[in-house]
Design a protein around this motif. Structure first.
Motif, PDB file in Angstrom:
ATOM      1  N   THR A 109      37.362  41.146  47.454  1.00 12.18           N
ATOM      2  CA  THR A 109      36.541  41.012  46.249  1.00 12.18           C
ATOM      3  C   THR A 109      37.090  41.892  45.134  1.00 12.18           C
ATOM      4  OG1 THR A 109      34.576  40.503  47.567  1.00 12.18           O
ATOM      5  CG2 THR A 109      34.207  41.231  45.303  1.00 12.18           C
ATOM      6  N   GLN A 160      21.756  43.937  49.944  1.00 16.21           N
ATOM      7  CA  GLN A 160      23.024  43.223  49.849  1.00 16.21           C
ATOM      8  C   GLN A 160      24.165  44.232  49.814  1.00 16.21           C
ATOM      9  OE1 GLN A 160      23.345  39.734  49.647  1.00 16.21           O
ATOM     10  NE2 GLN A 160      21.185  39.767  50.153  1.00 16.21           N
ATOM     11  N   ALA A 161      25.281  43.847  50.408  1.00 12.87           N
ATOM     12  CA  ALA A 161      26.477  44.684  50.349  1.00 12.87           C
ATOM     13  C   ALA A 161      27.007  44.675  48.916  1.00 12.87           C
ATOM     14  CB  ALA A 161      27.529  44.152  51.307  1.00 12.87           C
ATOM     15  N   ALA A 208      29.962  44.383  47.798  1.00 17.65           N
ATOM     16  CA  ALA A 208      30.946  43.317  47.590  1.00 17.65           C
ATOM     17  C   ALA A 208      30.257  41.974  47.402  1.00 17.65           C
ATOM     18  CB  ALA A 208      31.914  43.249  48.764  1.00 17.65           C
ATOM     19  N   ASP A 209      29.155  41.724  48.131  1.00 22.75           N
ATOM     20  CA  ASP A 209      28.404  40.483  47.957  1.00 22.75           C
ATOM     21  C   ASP A 209      27.760  40.416  46.580  1.00 22.75           C
ATOM     22  OD1 ASP A 209      29.057  39.639  50.514  1.00 22.75           O
ATOM     23  OD2 ASP A 209      27.238  40.494  51.398  1.00 22.75           O
ATOM     24  N   LEU A 210      27.214  41.543  46.122  1.00 16.38           N
ATOM     25  CA  LEU A 210      26.624  41.586  44.783  1.00 16.38           C
ATOM     26  C   LEU A 210      27.673  41.335  43.712  1.00 16.38           C
ATOM     27  CD1 LEU A 210      24.242  44.651  45.217  1.00 16.38           C
ATOM     28  CD2 LEU A 210      23.592  42.240  45.074  1.00 16.38           C
ATOM     29  N   ILE A 228      21.683  36.523  43.029  1.00 21.07           N
ATOM     30  CA  ILE A 228      21.680  37.848  43.637  1.00 21.07           C
ATOM     31  C   ILE A 228      20.242  38.180  44.043  1.00 21.07           C
ATOM     32  CG2 ILE A 228      22.321  40.265  43.344  1.00 21.07           C
ATOM     33  CD1 ILE A 228      24.030  39.365  40.952  1.00 21.07           C
ATOM     34  N   HIS A 268      36.393  42.235  53.273  1.00 19.51           N
ATOM     35  CA  HIS A 268      35.623  41.523  52.241  1.00 19.51           C
ATOM     36  C   HIS A 268      35.593  42.331  50.942  1.00 19.51           C
ATOM     37  CE1 HIS A 268      32.809  38.705  50.582  1.00 19.51           C
ATOM     38  NE2 HIS A 268      31.895  39.653  50.406  1.00 19.51           N
ATOM     39  N   THR A 269      35.382  43.621  51.048  1.00 22.72           N
ATOM     40  CA  THR A 269      35.372  44.481  49.859  1.00 22.72           C
ATOM     41  C   THR A 269      36.747  44.515  49.214  1.00 22.72           C
ATOM     42  OG1 THR A 269      33.595  45.834  50.784  1.00 22.72           O
ATOM     43  CG2 THR A 269      34.907  46.822  49.016  1.00 22.72           C
ATOM     44  N   ALA A 317      30.519  39.673  44.067  1.00 27.08           N
ATOM     45  CA  ALA A 317      30.934  38.271  44.145  1.00 27.08           C
ATOM     46  C   ALA A 317      29.908  37.370  43.475  1.00 27.08           C
ATOM     47  CB  ALA A 317      31.141  37.860  45.602  1.00 27.08           C
ATOM     48  N   ALA A 318      28.633  37.630  43.684  1.00 25.69           N
ATOM     49  CA  ALA A 318      27.587  36.833  43.049  1.00 25.69           C
ATOM     50  C   ALA A 318      27.585  37.033  41.539  1.00 25.69           C
ATOM     51  CB  ALA A 318      26.227  37.192  43.640  1.00 25.69           C
TER      52      ALA A 318
END
Length: 95
Positions: free
Chosen positions: A75, A30-31, A33-35, A24, A71-72, A37-38
């Motif tokens: 996730t 970062q979005a 959802a990306d955070l 991360i 994506h959100t 997921a990481a």
């Protein structure tokens, strides 16, 4: 002399922190959802009360229902599935 937070942490925690920061990156925005997921990729087993997981499931189900981007939503759905499995499975014995 300044003391960093990592100097007061046990070596295992410092290593975990470096691993999470690698997954991360904090330098670029970062979005959420990306955070998430990481963070899921770096997950480890820790004891937690089932009620906390139930509350998180309810909140994430609402996010899955109302989020504007796919994506959100995906996730949130994946996280709900993982948390539901964690609540349903018996805890691992302490090692």
């Amino acid at each position: 002399m300044t003391t960093t937070a990592s100097a007061s942490q046990p070596p295992r925690d410092r290593a975990l922190g470096r691993g999470v920061s690698t997954l991360i990156p904090q330098s670029a925005p970062q979005a959420p959802a990306d955070l998430a997921a990481a963070a899921l990729a770096a997950i480890r087993t820790v004891p937690v009360q089932a009620d906390v997981l139930q509350a998180a499931i309810v909140l994430l189900q609402e996010m899955e229902r109302t989020a504007e981007d796919e994506h959100t939503r995906s996730t949130a759905a994946a996280t709900v599935q993982l948390l539901g499995a964690a609540v349903a499975s018996p805890p691992d014995p302490v090692r």
